[in-house]
Design an enzyme around this catalytic site. Structure first.
Site, mmCIF file in Angstrom:
data_model
loop_
_atom_site.group_PDB
_atom_site.id
_atom_site.type_symbol
_atom_site.label_atom_id
_atom_site.label_comp_id
_atom_site.label_asym_id
_atom_site.label_seq_id
_atom_site.Cartn_x
_atom_site.Cartn_y
_atom_site.Cartn_z
ATOM 1 N N CYS A 37 50.764 42.361 37.335
ATOM 2 C CA CYS A 37 50.191 42.317 35.995
ATOM 3 C C CYS A 37 50.672 41.103 35.214
ATOM 4 O O CYS A 37 50.359 40.958 34.041
ATOM 5 C CB CYS A 37 50.436 43.611 35.238
ATOM 6 N N ASP A 39 53.639 40.384 34.222
ATOM 7 C CA ASP A 39 54.693 40.677 33.253
ATOM 8 C C ASP A 39 55.993 39.982 33.627
ATOM 9 O O ASP A 39 56.312 39.858 34.796
ATOM 10 C CB ASP A 39 54.983 42.184 33.217
ATOM 11 N N CYS A 64 52.202 43.700 28.777
ATOM 12 C CA CYS A 64 51.347 44.637 28.052
ATOM 13 C C CYS A 64 52.176 45.482 27.082
ATOM 14 O O CYS A 64 53.407 45.447 27.096
ATOM 15 C CB CYS A 64 50.618 45.549 29.038
ATOM 16 N N CYS A 107 55.530 50.074 34.369
ATOM 17 C CA CYS A 107 56.196 49.395 33.252
ATOM 18 C C CYS A 107 57.588 49.985 33.023
ATOM 19 O O CYS A 107 58.541 49.265 32.731
ATOM 20 C CB CYS A 107 55.390 49.528 31.963
#
Lengths: 135, 180
Positions: A37, A39, A64, A107
């Protein structure tokens, strides 16, 4: 996908954003990322040498809302804990607190990894054996 | 009734490979779409209707993934046991994370700066685009090499490259957003 109120709160008002002096021997830095993603998360702790308690924790996350909220929450939880207590923080605790949906569980995993990486860095600086990594 | 193709490559009747002829793939996509269009099976048996429906759905997924080099590479990595999405078992190298973090920091500072930051963001975007272009060239070379040698080592290099490209892609997007 709707974010929970707690995620929104941490996203809109992230706690403990910033950085600590990386070269300080009492500071541990963890840098982790999830390429899938895009990140990247930096989490730092500062341990009081007298008490062994984490006095301060900072983070900076590019990612995110859930990744930001997970790391923000992690820094809140870290403060006031001993290093060993901090190691007991599990990603599932973060999932429960923030009510993360299944697609955002990674996450919380990232945040747990960041905590472990920061503690590992601190321990190595203190001359201790590095933690056995989960991977 | 035959069973559905085993993977996205088999949908197009090709063996798993990375350097694909996209115009040819697109042509095949149209041919197969027409051939298996559910409307053409309105009078067929229930089983045939179901097959046409399932095949069409698989075909659309296959086309969406294989037309995109990044998705195609990740798909092939995954089917070879390389979990591109599993950052825990193979964390990205720390130099890459440091670099991406610094680039993000710089971009954020620029974004919060005054109007003069625009030029700086524009030149940062130029840099990201150049990085992406270089990665694309390297990726295409790895695609060709993998098709020729089928070596796991080539896939390992590909995974590292695709991870890096994902980060650069995000930076490109962020810089473009900041400028828009």
């Amino acid at each position: 996908m709707a974010y929970s109120n707690k995620v929104l709160d941490h996203y809109n008002h992230p706690r403990n954003v910033g950085s600590l002096d990386k070269s300080d021997e009492h500071v541990g830095t963890g840098m982790v990322g999830a390429p899938e993603c895009g990140d990247v998360m930096k989490l730092q702790i500062k341990v009081n040498p007298e008490t062994g308690i984490i006095d301060d924790a900072k983070f900076k996350t590019f990612g995110c809302g859930s990744a930001i909220a997970s790391s923000s929450l992690a820094t809140e939880w870290l403060k006031g804990k001993t290093v060993d207590e901090a190691l007991a923080i599990k990603n599932t605790d973060i999932v429960n607190e923030l009510a993360l949906p299944p697609v955002k569980i990674h996450c919380s995993v990232l945040a747990e990894d960041a905590i472990k990486a920061a503690i590992n860095d601190y321990k190595v600086k203190q001359g201790a054996e590095p933690l056995v990594q989960a991977h | 009734m035959s069973s559905l193709p085993a993977d996205y490559f088999a949908v197009f009747g090709i063996s798993p490979s990375l350097a694909l002829d996209l115009p040819e793939l697109q042509r095949q996509f149209y041919v197969l779409s027409k051939q298996f269009h559910p409307d053409r099976f309105a009078r067929a048996s229930a089983a045939e209707q179901q097959y046409a429906l399932d095949f069409t759905s698989l075909l659309n997924d296959a086309w969406r993934v294989l037309r995109d080099p990044q998705a195609r590479g990740e798909y092939l990595l995954k089917s070879n046991g390389f979990e591109a999405g599993d950052s825990r078992s193979n964390p990205p190298p720390s130099e890459l994370l440091e670099e991406v973090f610094e680039l993000n920091m710089a971009l954020e500072e620029l974004r919060h700066g005054d109007g003069e930051a625009r030029g700086a963001i524009a030149s940062a975007l130029e840099r990201f685009l150049a990085m992406r272009e270089a990665l694309d060239a390297d990726r295409d070379a790895l695609f060709v090499r993998y098709d020729a040698n089928r070596e796991p080592e080539t896939l390992r290099q590909l995974r590292a490259l695709l991870n890096r490209r994902r980060y650069i892609e995000n930076l490109v997007r962020d810089a473009q957003q900041a400028l828009s």
